[in-house]
Design a protein around this motif. Structure first.
Motif, mmCIF file in Angstrom:
data_model
loop_
_atom_site.group_PDB
_atom_site.id
_atom_site.type_symbol
_atom_site.label_atom_id
_atom_site.label_comp_id
_atom_site.label_asym_id
_atom_site.label_seq_id
_atom_site.Cartn_x
_atom_site.Cartn_y
_atom_site.Cartn_z
ATOM 1 N N CYS A 167 0.983 -1.237 0.300
ATOM 2 C CA CYS A 167 -0.474 -0.530 -0.276
ATOM 3 C C CYS A 167 1.148 1.418 0.310
ATOM 4 C CB CYS A 167 -1.089 0.070 1.623
ATOM 5 S SG CYS A 167 -2.202 -1.200 1.304
ATOM 6 N N ALA A 168 1.391 0.694 1.041
ATOM 7 C CA ALA A 168 2.676 2.280 1.353
ATOM 8 C C ALA A 168 3.879 2.508 -0.907
ATOM 9 C CB ALA A 168 4.058 1.739 1.840
ATOM 10 N N ILE A 169 4.223 1.760 -1.332
ATOM 11 C CA ILE A 169 4.834 1.396 -3.056
ATOM 12 C C ILE A 169 2.959 2.053 -3.511
ATOM 13 C CG2 ILE A 169 5.115 0.804 -4.681
ATOM 14 C CD1 ILE A 169 6.715 -1.056 -2.678
ATOM 15 N N ALA A 170 2.431 1.814 -3.858
ATOM 16 C CA ALA A 170 1.250 1.934 -4.094
ATOM 17 C C ALA A 170 0.484 3.764 -3.842
ATOM 18 C CB ALA A 170 -0.332 1.478 -3.968
ATOM 19 N N ASP A 171 0.520 4.613 -2.971
ATOM 20 C CA ASP A 171 0.198 5.431 -3.042
ATOM 21 C C ASP A 171 1.415 6.277 -2.622
ATOM 22 O OD1 ASP A 171 -1.851 4.506 -1.160
ATOM 23 O OD2 ASP A 171 -1.636 4.342 1.023
ATOM 24 N N ALA A 172 2.820 6.241 -2.518
ATOM 25 C CA ALA A 172 3.946 6.649 -3.453
ATOM 26 C C ALA A 172 4.530 6.864 -4.710
ATOM 27 C CB ALA A 172 4.657 6.860 -2.544
ATOM 28 N N GLY A 173 3.662 5.744 -5.373
ATOM 29 C CA GLY A 173 3.865 5.756 -6.632
ATOM 30 C C GLY A 173 5.666 5.829 -7.054
ATOM 31 N N SER A 174 6.227 5.235 -5.788
ATOM 32 C CA SER A 174 7.796 5.222 -6.238
ATOM 33 C C SER A 174 8.539 4.169 -4.918
ATOM 34 C CB SER A 174 8.543 6.739 -5.739
ATOM 35 O OG SER A 174 9.761 7.113 -5.622
ATOM 36 N N LEU A 175 9.209 3.291 -5.625
ATOM 37 C CA LEU A 175 9.507 2.578 -4.182
ATOM 38 C C LEU A 175 10.435 3.676 -3.803
ATOM 39 C CD1 LEU A 175 10.272 -0.219 -6.666
ATOM 40 C CD2 LEU A 175 9.539 -0.422 -4.387
ATOM 41 N N THR A 176 11.893 4.538 -4.389
ATOM 42 C CA THR A 176 12.380 5.326 -3.058
ATOM 43 C C THR A 176 11.698 6.200 -2.044
ATOM 44 O OG1 THR A 176 13.697 5.641 -5.491
ATOM 45 C CG2 THR A 176 14.234 6.926 -3.438
ATOM 46 N N LYS A 177 10.237 6.720 -3.027
ATOM 47 C CA LYS A 177 8.974 7.330 -2.441
ATOM 48 C C LYS A 177 8.749 6.429 -0.822
ATOM 49 C CE LYS A 177 8.667 11.375 -4.597
ATOM 50 N NZ LYS A 177 7.018 12.062 -5.609
ATOM 51 N N ALA A 178 8.519 5.569 -1.420
ATOM 52 C CA ALA A 178 7.451 4.310 -0.237
ATOM 53 C C ALA A 178 9.204 3.662 0.793
ATOM 54 C CB ALA A 178 7.073 3.436 -1.452
ATOM 55 N N ALA A 179 10.047 3.591 0.334
ATOM 56 C CA ALA A 179 11.109 3.217 1.071
ATOM 57 C C ALA A 179 11.483 4.468 2.240
ATOM 58 C CB ALA A 179 12.148 2.915 0.426
ATOM 59 N N THR A 180 11.488 5.862 2.370
ATOM 60 C CA THR A 180 11.975 6.568 2.251
ATOM 61 C C THR A 180 10.668 6.666 3.850
ATOM 62 O OG1 THR A 180 13.042 8.150 0.955
ATOM 63 C CG2 THR A 180 11.819 9.583 3.480
ATOM 64 N N HIS A 181 9.478 6.434 2.949
ATOM 65 C CA HIS A 181 8.332 6.482 4.189
ATOM 66 C C HIS A 181 8.144 5.141 5.098
ATOM 67 C CE1 HIS A 181 4.281 6.742 5.397
ATOM 68 N NE2 HIS A 181 3.732 5.699 5.214
ATOM 69 N N LEU A 182 8.331 3.845 4.660
ATOM 70 C CA LEU A 182 8.593 2.902 5.555
ATOM 71 C C LEU A 182 10.039 2.555 6.230
ATOM 72 C CD1 LEU A 182 7.087 0.548 3.174
ATOM 73 C CD2 LEU A 182 6.229 1.780 4.968
ATOM 74 N N GLY A 183 11.360 3.774 6.030
ATOM 75 C CA GLY A 183 12.433 3.478 7.292
ATOM 76 C C GLY A 183 12.679 2.326 6.676
#
Length: 322
Positions: free
Chosen positions: A12-28
């Protein structure tokens, strides 16, 4: 690999961010670590979840399927975990639940019109479950139903007031031979197919089946349905008849008729947590619920006519707090 909640949250984080890089930052986590985790998830699910491109990632058809179910699963888990410590309560939002009736919809409409109340709504088929959600602090107030001889139990932490007592009527196709009658003898429907809602944990449909037995027959019930739209389709198509609330909406294809002798009743109640945010407004809740019921009666000529014949135009009763 066995899927875990953290995997669903990552998708869900990847889908919401639209980017693996942004999702990784959000997830820490690092981007390579998240990419490797995504590969493992895709291998476990047997297909590609996201399509990669220069502008980021977008879900595949399989991904849309998985994400829909992942979000639903996470919503349910979060609701269970938050429970009594719900953020809604801390944010000043009152949580109102109920058995879906015009009393609930009318009460909620009136609460939404109040400038000092923010409301969330939760419906359940079982009044007993709603009572348990109140007791476990997952709801602040609820509109409930029960039946004479099958009353809801008294819970010390919950206040409860009777709003109205309403007869059970019958819904049938306008083309049914008995639809022309002002009142229908229950025994005359012994040969019909019935559609009933499933057990609600309080006494329905057991009390209705017992009433049929007293009328001399056992109802033939090929249809057990919860959804109102499906019930209406079966009735309007002439495939079944059904017991219903007196405030059930008739329509061009459906006739709603009283049962001769009025052998069965239903009670509408309002309940609230005694330590909840709506406890100081309990009298107002009861009044708003009673107003909603009277409004529903006024919009149902078949019920208003029946009440006039009985010499009672209110349909509403009151009782002391429980």
């Amino acid at each position: 690999m066995q899927l875990e909640l953290r995997h669903l949250r990552a998708l869900c984080a990847i889908a919401d961010a639209g980017s693996l890089t942004k999702a990784a930052t959000h997830l820490g986590v690092s981007q390579p670590s998240l990419t490797a985790q995504l590969h493992r998830i895709e291998a476990a699910l047997g297909g590609q979840i996201f399509r990669r491109g220069r502008r980021g990632v977008v879900p595949t058809a399989l991904g849309q399927f998985v994400l829909t179910r992942a979000r639903a699963a996470l919503l349910i888990v979060d609701e269970l975990v938050e429970g009594a410590g719900s953020l809604d309560a801390r944010a000043g939002v009152v949580r109102v639940g109920g058995y879906a009736t015009p009393v609930l919809s009318g009460l909620v409409k009136r609460l939404f019109e109040s400038p000092d109340v923010s409301v969330t709504v939760h419906t359940e088929h079982s009044p007993r479950l709603l009572l348990e959600l109140l007791a476990s602090r997952r709801l602040d107030a609820a509109v409930l139903v029960d039946y004479p001889g099958h009353e809801l139990p008294v819970v010390p932490s919950i206040g409860m007031r009777l709003v109205a007592v309403e007869p059970v009527f019958l819904a049938m196709s306008r083309g049914h031979p008995l639809a022309a009658l002002d009142e229908v003898p229950l025994a005359d429907l012994a040969g019909d197919d019935w559609v009933l809602s499933p057990p609600d944990g309080v006494g329905w449909p057991e009390c209705f089946i017992a009433t049929c037995h007293e009328a001399g027959f056992t109802p033939r019930v090929p249809h057990i349905v919860t959804e109102s739209a499906m019930i209406r389709q079966l009735i309007s198509g002439g495939h079944a008849v059904s017991p219903c609330l007196a405030v059930f909406h008739a329509g061009t294809d459906i006739a709603v008729r009283p049962i001769t002798g009025t052998p069965l009743w239903i009670r509408h109640l309002v309940a609230w947590r005694r330590d909840g945010p709506l406890a100081p407004r309990a009298e107002e809740l009861v009044r708003l619920a009673a107003d909603a019921h009277r409004e529903a009666i006024a919009d149902r000529p078949h019920y208003a006519t029946w009440l006039a014949r009985q010499g009672d135009i209110s349909g509403t009763s009151t009782a002391p707090d429980r």
